[in-house]
Design a protein around this motif. Structure first.
Motif, PDB file in Angstrom:
ATOM      1  N   UNK A   1      37.626  33.001  48.747  1.00 48.93           N
ATOM      2  CA  UNK A   1      38.390  31.896  48.169  1.00 48.93           C
ATOM      3  C   UNK A   1      37.470  30.823  47.616  1.00 48.93           C
TER       4      UNK A   1
ATOM      5  N   UNK B   1      43.354  18.152  47.020  1.00 49.96           N
ATOM      6  CA  UNK B   1      43.934  19.472  47.314  1.00 49.96           C
ATOM      7  C   UNK B   1      43.226  20.143  48.497  1.00 49.96           C
ATOM      8  N   UNK B   2      42.380  19.418  49.223  1.00 47.97           N
ATOM      9  CA  UNK B   2      41.583  20.076  50.265  1.00 47.97           C
ATOM     10  C   UNK B   2      42.452  20.634  51.387  1.00 47.97           C
TER      11      UNK B   2
ATOM     12  N   UNK C   1      37.045  26.881  45.655  1.00 46.83           N
ATOM     13  CA  UNK C   1      37.619  25.559  45.339  1.00 46.83           C
ATOM     14  C   UNK C   1      36.874  24.919  44.170  1.00 46.83           C
TER      15      UNK C   1
ATOM     16  N   UNK D   1      35.664  29.050  52.230  1.00 47.62           N
ATOM     17  CA  UNK D   1      35.887  28.723  50.822  1.00 47.62           C
ATOM     18  C   UNK D   1      34.560  28.468  50.120  1.00 47.62           C
ATOM     19  N   UNK D   2      34.376  29.042  48.947  1.00 48.10           N
ATOM     20  CA  UNK D   2      33.286  28.621  48.067  1.00 48.10           C
ATOM     21  C   UNK D   2      33.761  27.394  47.309  1.00 48.10           C
ATOM     22  N   UNK D   3      32.847  26.456  47.096  1.00 54.27           N
ATOM     23  CA  UNK D   3      33.191  25.257  46.331  1.00 54.27           C
ATOM     24  C   UNK D   3      32.180  25.116  45.204  1.00 54.27           C
ATOM     25  N   UNK D   4      32.632  24.914  43.985  1.00 50.60           N
ATOM     26  CA  UNK D   4      31.711  24.745  42.870  1.00 50.60           C
ATOM     27  C   UNK D   4      32.458  24.657  41.570  1.00 50.60           C
ATOM     28  N   UNK D   5      31.747  24.352  40.511  1.00 51.04           N
ATOM     29  CA  UNK D   5      32.400  24.254  39.196  1.00 51.04           C
ATOM     30  C   UNK D   5      32.454  25.630  38.558  1.00 51.04           C
ATOM     31  N   UNK D   6      33.667  26.068  38.232  1.00 52.77           N
ATOM     32  CA  UNK D   6      33.810  27.374  37.585  1.00 52.77           C
ATOM     33  C   UNK D   6      33.205  27.322  36.178  1.00 52.77           C
ATOM     34  N   UNK D   7      32.990  28.509  35.633  1.00 53.01           N
ATOM     35  CA  UNK D   7      32.285  28.618  34.360  1.00 53.01           C
ATOM     36  C   UNK D   7      33.271  29.062  33.283  1.00 53.01           C
ATOM     37  N   UNK D   8      33.180  28.469  32.136  1.00 56.20           N
ATOM     38  CA  UNK D   8      34.057  28.839  31.026  1.00 56.20           C
ATOM     39  C   UNK D   8      33.829  30.298  30.656  1.00 56.20           C
ATOM     40  N   UNK D   9      34.913  31.081  30.664  1.00 55.47           N
ATOM     41  CA  UNK D   9      34.783  32.497  30.334  1.00 55.47           C
ATOM     42  C   UNK D   9      34.604  32.715  28.832  1.00 55.47           C
TER      43      UNK D   9
ATOM     44  N   UNK E   1      38.476  31.590  33.410  1.00 50.74           N
ATOM     45  CA  UNK E   1      37.279  30.962  33.963  1.00 50.74           C
ATOM     46  C   UNK E   1      36.588  31.955  34.892  1.00 50.74           C
ATOM     47  N   UNK E   2      35.261  31.818  34.981  1.00 50.65           N
ATOM     48  CA  UNK E   2      34.499  32.616  35.937  1.00 50.65           C
ATOM     49  C   UNK E   2      34.058  31.731  37.092  1.00 50.65           C
TER      50      UNK E   2
END
Lengths: 161, 166
Positions: free
Chosen positions: A51, B56-57, A53, B6-14, A42-43
């Motif tokens: 870090x 999980x925070x 979340x 912390x960055x928070x967001x939806x990861x992207x499908x590689x 994943x990217x």
């Protein structure tokens, strides 16, 4: 060893572990519907950095071959590469437990599927993380279940080669 | 680690999706007559069980407090002994407080070249209420560890100059 056959517990084997973006339980037919599997890599989203979340991750699992009730949790851990042949892990956290009852009068081939949801799942740094299933023992400890685990590599899009 | 880091967001499908193909397999295995084949949608063999969700925070936080252990050795003490003592203490503390996720803190541990006075830190990786009180309580339980030559033991935290020692 207990002689009471109804107290015997055999731990199940893990057939599938798949992180997905969405999971919905259909109460009518007792089946899970999952959407958008994560894949193995994943990217980070644009503008994000470690870090990091992930707001929501669902881990779809299938287990087979158990006997009796068992409490199952998912451990999320980071793989540490130390430039040696030995791979070590750092445990990041353990999910809430799901109780699964493999009934004594049913086939050992019966499969159970369930899902573990995680909110704000942390990826401290770029690298590979693992989801693995553990059984919770009566004394409170845990033991890894045999079968498959799932690796997930979280990458920074600008650092890819 | 503090929340704001912390960055928070939806990861992207590689993986990049590629349109697939469909293949008409009706001519496959044609040695079996067509009328002998059953046709239908197979059924999921798995029985579904309601799942759980986990917040999980509080995972992977580096709280601002830690236990710091100072040990004194003779100069010829092997490195393995020092490492073993750190391991013994961490394992003991882990057993006493499994909810804290205690780990050896590489960044805050000091290993001088002469090996005589070693300082190692043990930090929680989970955020829990009353962390300092918990750490002080743990301190009192490990200060008499018989196998480790402890010369100083304290709870240290970042935002105040005071320290608690046992």
């Amino acid at each position: 060893m207990s002689t009471d056959p109804t107290s015997q517990v055999i731990l199940p084997r893990v057939l599938l572990v798949i992180p997905v973006q969405e999971a919905v339980f259909d109460l009518a037919d007792e089946q899970w519907e999952v959407k958008q599997p994560f894949g193995t890599h994943r990217f980070l989203p644009p503008g994000a950095d470690f870090p990091f979340r992930e707001p929501e991750v669902w881990v779809y699992t299938q287990l087979q071959g158990g006997l009796g009730p068992v409490e199952v949790v998912v451990e999320f851990r980071q793989r540490l590469d130390e430039d040696t042949d030995r791979v070590s892990y750092r445990s990041v956290g353990v999910s809430a437990a799901v109780r699964i009852d493999f009934e004594r009068n049913e086939s050992r081939l019966t499969i159970r599927e369930t899902v573990f949801g995680f909110s704000l799942l942390p990826f401290r740094e770029e690298g590979t993380y693992e989801f693995r299933l553990l059984a919770v023992l009566a004394g409170g400890g845990t033991v890894p279940l045999s079968g498959v685990t799932c690796d997930l590599s979280m990458l920074h899009p600008e650092r890819r080669v | 680690m503090a929340d704001e880091k912390w960055s928070v967001g939806r990861s992207v499908n590689a993986a990049k999706g590629i349109p697939g193909t469909t293949t008409d397999c009706s001519a496959w295995e044609s040695d079996v007559p067509a009328e002998k084949w059953s046709v239908g949608r197979s059924v999921n063999a798995a029985k579904g069980i309601p799942g759980t969700t986990t917040d999980c925070s509080t995972w992977d936080h580096k709280p601002s407090a830690r236990i710091v252990v100072r040990t004194t050795y003779s100069p010829d003490t092997p490195k393995e002994v020092v490492a073993k003592h750190a391991f013994v203490l961490i394992e003991k503390l882990k057993t006493l407080a499994p909810d804290l996720g205690l780990e050896y803190d590489d960044e805050r541990s000091v290993e001088p070249p002469d090996q005589r006075r070693v300082t190692f830190a043990i930090s929680p990786t989970r955020r829990v209420p009353d962390l300092r009180t918990r750490l002080v309580g743990l301190l009192l339980k490990v200060c008499d560890e018989p196998n480790v030559p402890i010369s100083g033991l304290m709870v240290e935290w970042d935002d105040e100059p005071t320290r608690t020692a046992a």
